[in-house]
Design an enzyme around this catalytic site. Structure first.
Site, PDB file in Angstrom:
ATOM      1  N   GLY A  27      25.798  79.414  38.529  1.00  0.00           N
ATOM      2  CA  GLY A  27      26.839  78.678  39.229  1.00  0.00           C
ATOM      3  C   GLY A  27      27.529  79.442  40.339  1.00  0.00           C
ATOM      4  O   GLY A  27      28.266  78.857  41.126  1.00  0.00           O
ATOM      5  N   CYS A  69      14.540  47.409  38.088  1.00  0.00           N
ATOM      6  CA  CYS A  69      13.681  47.602  39.254  1.00  0.00           C
ATOM      7  C   CYS A  69      12.896  46.325  39.521  1.00  0.00           C
ATOM      8  O   CYS A  69      12.280  45.761  38.607  1.00  0.00           O
ATOM      9  CB  CYS A  69      12.724  48.766  39.030  1.00  0.00           C
ATOM     10  SG  CYS A  69      11.536  49.010  40.374  1.00  0.00           S
ATOM     11  N   CYS A 119      13.402  51.400  41.874  1.00  0.00           N
ATOM     12  CA  CYS A 119      13.481  52.771  41.373  1.00  0.00           C
ATOM     13  C   CYS A 119      13.653  53.727  42.550  1.00  0.00           C
ATOM     14  O   CYS A 119      12.938  53.616  43.554  1.00  0.00           O
ATOM     15  CB  CYS A 119      12.191  53.157  40.640  1.00  0.00           C
ATOM     16  SG  CYS A 119      11.949  52.322  39.062  1.00  0.00           S
ATOM     17  N   CYS A 178       7.980  54.945  39.493  1.00  0.00           N
ATOM     18  CA  CYS A 178       7.821  53.493  39.577  1.00  0.00           C
ATOM     19  C   CYS A 178       6.339  53.122  39.639  1.00  0.00           C
ATOM     20  O   CYS A 178       5.876  52.211  38.936  1.00  0.00           O
ATOM     21  CB  CYS A 178       8.550  52.963  40.805  1.00  0.00           C
ATOM     22  SG  CYS A 178       8.594  51.157  40.937  1.00  0.00           S
TER      23      CYS A 178
END
Length: 612
Positions: free
Chosen positions: A41, A251, A272, A278
């Site tokens: 981080g 979708c 999607c 997809c």
């Protein structure tokens, strides 16, 4: 005329096998990436020249990819979830052509995935490195413009301003509306922006199998989330984190309802975002059951769980914090100042004593004859007991505000000691503490009310949000608790609760000062310091603020130091007073006695001015 892509392709065809990045640049980026992995981080700066790439290609992500990829790897590039777009296709070919690696649009075959905007819907594994093209790496940029101050805030884990931004979003919208860049706490230490991914993908970072590397080319920063790292979205305890999902949306092509969906434009409906997934769902080549288990469906929006901004008018006051009884061996004072001094300028041979010689009221100057330094304050001592208010009075230039600045840490004292009974029973010398530790004392041990409310408040933030900043800095994480506490305090300082959610910049000077007082009292600090609390206010407004302060100081067992040039203010608020002239204390005693029977000629002049 050749396109940028064609020109770059020619460069890579003719380039040495190292491609656009030479070995020195690669080593620099790899070192930064290793540091980033070791400190999850944390934004690691790195030195590398800008990449001459097309707009939208993400130079930071490309630099990281080229530095970590090898000829045995397979690269996949995602642009806004699409593998077949112009940018994704050209980047993939460029990386493969430059490094000799293989290329693929199938996540399962890839080892290095460079992405802008999405984490693949396919399960990532320990064999994957996911490289993000980062447009805005600094999570604090929206709340703090100073780069240096952002660095300090990260170093001290001072993220209260970030919490205030979430609080304000909830107040305005009843929900947190951030999409990309949602802030997360990484490994329990650093707040990180998740730009460029949407909220839907944030849970995928938590204890992920893959290594996540974030590259920001413009800012020259690299940061990382290693595998199996704790990644927690910032969220109030009583307002759960939610992902984006339109109710009932599926979708239009594959029928999925457990993926990140985007609106399908003029044709309507949803699609999607991950075009590879997809296509595989439609082809029957996807693990639908495993995907549904991984999908953050438990974090879907639920209006029943959302924050409803607590009505200030009906807010239930939170019980006031009760401090534990004083220990038998505790000092009688809450704040003690011994021999405090501040010199602005050079010391004579490093000797403060020689520098101050020849200064003070008896010499009618604060300028050192030895060095020309300004002796703003010297040998100032006093203490304040719980429930007592001490006045520090003097004309402009007397040193009273300098003393206060040294106590709170805005100035570094040249000499002297400051002790707080709340800190190690008064045994620790506060001025010797690191600056970061002294700043922490200002959260719940020592509060300041500044002469100019703009110094003590964020004028862009609401009245409630300013109080929320102090409470979140002290560790409060309940949104409704914060709302109730803010309403209680604002009501106490006579701010209409209908204005609780208005930006402070829209308030009058007197209202701003009242909000600042409410903020100072938010954590029930044992010591409060007031610097010219009524200066600049109209007489009627100042009288109201004085009435308020009198009531607040009388009802709370806190020690107060009131700095003012106006004896009428000191008389109205304090029990004892020290009088300062040219950096020295010239008289001290009970405020009533000083006002009715001043001994020092300077004090007599101040009293005479107050009586006119």
């Amino acid at each position: 005329m050749s396109t940028t892509t064609e020109l770059l392709a020619e460069l890579y065809t003719e380039a040495a096998p190292t491609g656009l990045l030479d070995e020195g640049a690669k080593r620099e980026i790899r070192r930064a990436a290793l540091t980033a992995v070791c400190v999850p981080g944390y934004q690691v700066p790195f030195g590398s020249r800008e990449m001459p790439v097309a707009r939208g290609w993400g130079s930071g992500g490309l630099q990281v990819t080229l530095a970590v990829i090898g000829a045995a790897d397979t690269v996949k590039v995602i642009d806004q979830g699409d593998d077949a777009g112009v940018n994704a296709t050209n980047l993939r070919r460029m990386i493969a052509g430059s490094t000799g690696c293989a290329e693929s649009a199938d996540t399962r075959d890839a080892t290095v995935v460079q992405t802008r905007h999405r984490v693949p819907e396919e399960a990532m594994t320990a064999e994957h490195v996911l490289v993000y093209q980062v447009p805005v790496p600094e999570p604090l940029r929206g709340v703090q413009k100073s780069v240096a101050e952002c660095g300090r805030m990260h170093a001290e884990a001072d993220y209260s301003a970030m919490w205030v931004s979430l609080y304000e979003d909830l107040v305005r919208n009843g929900m947190i509306t951030r999409t990309t860049g949602y802030p997360v706490l990484v490994a329990g230490r650093y707040v990180m922006a998740t730009t460029p991914i949407p909220r839907w993908d944030v849970p995928r970072l938590h204890r992920s199998e893959q290594l996540n590397l974030f590259g920001a080319g413009r800012e020259k920063r690299i940061y990382a989330v290693p595998p199996h790292t704790e990644v927690t979205p910032l969220a109030f305890d009583d307002v759960p984190f939610e992902v984006e999902l339109a109710p009932g949306a599926r979708c239009r092509l594959c029928g999925s309802d457990d993926v990140f969906l985007v609106e399908a434009g003029t044709r309507g409906g949803y699609l999607c975002s991950d075009t590879e997934w997809c296509a595989r769902v439609r082809a029957g080549d996807a693990d639908l059951e495993g995907h549904r288990e991984r999908a953050p469906l438990h974090l879907r929006p639920d209006p029943a769980r959302r924050a409803r901004a607590t009505s200030p008018a009906t807010a239930t006051p939170r019980p006031q914090r009760v401090r534990p009884p004083r220990a038998a061996d505790a000092p009688e004072w809450a704040l003690r100042v011994d021999g405090l001094g501040k010199v602005f300028g050079p010391l004579a041979g490093g000797d403060a004593g020689a520098t101050v010689t020849g200064t003070g009221p008896e010499h009618a100057t604060a300028v050192s004859p030895a060095t020309g330094a300004i002796v703003a304050a010297w040998d100032v001592s006093f203490d304040v007991a719980p429930g007592e208010a001490l006045g520090v009075i003097g004309e402009s230039g007397s040193g009273k505000s300098t003393v206060l600045a040294c106590i709170i840490g805005d100035e570094v004292a040249t000499a002297g000691e400051v002790r707080l009974a709340e800190v190690d029973g008064g045994r620790t010398e506060v001025l010797a503490l690191p600056a970061s530790a002294r700043r922490l004392l200002r959260v719940d041990t020592m509060a300041v009310v500044h002469q100019n409310p703009a110094v003590g408040l964020d004028l862009r933030v609401s009245a409630g949000g300013n109080i929320a900043g102090r409470l979140t800095a002290a560790g409060w994480r309940g949104y409704h608790d914060i709302r109730r506490r803010a309403a209680e305090l604002l009501d106490r300082v006579e701010i209409p609760l209908s204005r609780m959610d208005d930006a402070v910049r829209a308030f009058s000077g007197g209202m701003r000062q009242r909000v600042q007082i409410a903020k100072a009292l938010a954590t029930d600090p044992p010591v409060v310091l007031l610097d010219e609390p009524t200066t600049g206010l109209d007489a009627s407004v100042a009288a109201g603020v004085l009435d308020l302060l009198r009531g607040v100081l009388a009802e709370r067992d806190m020690a107060a130091v009131v700095v003012s040039h106006d004896f009428s203010v000191i008389e109205a608020l304090t029990d004892r007073t020290v009088v300062m002239q040219l950096g020295r204390v010239v008289e001290a005693g009970l405020t009533d006695q000083l006002f009715h029977d001043p001994h020092h000629p300077y004090t007599q002049r101040l009293v005479a001015a107050a009586r006119r």
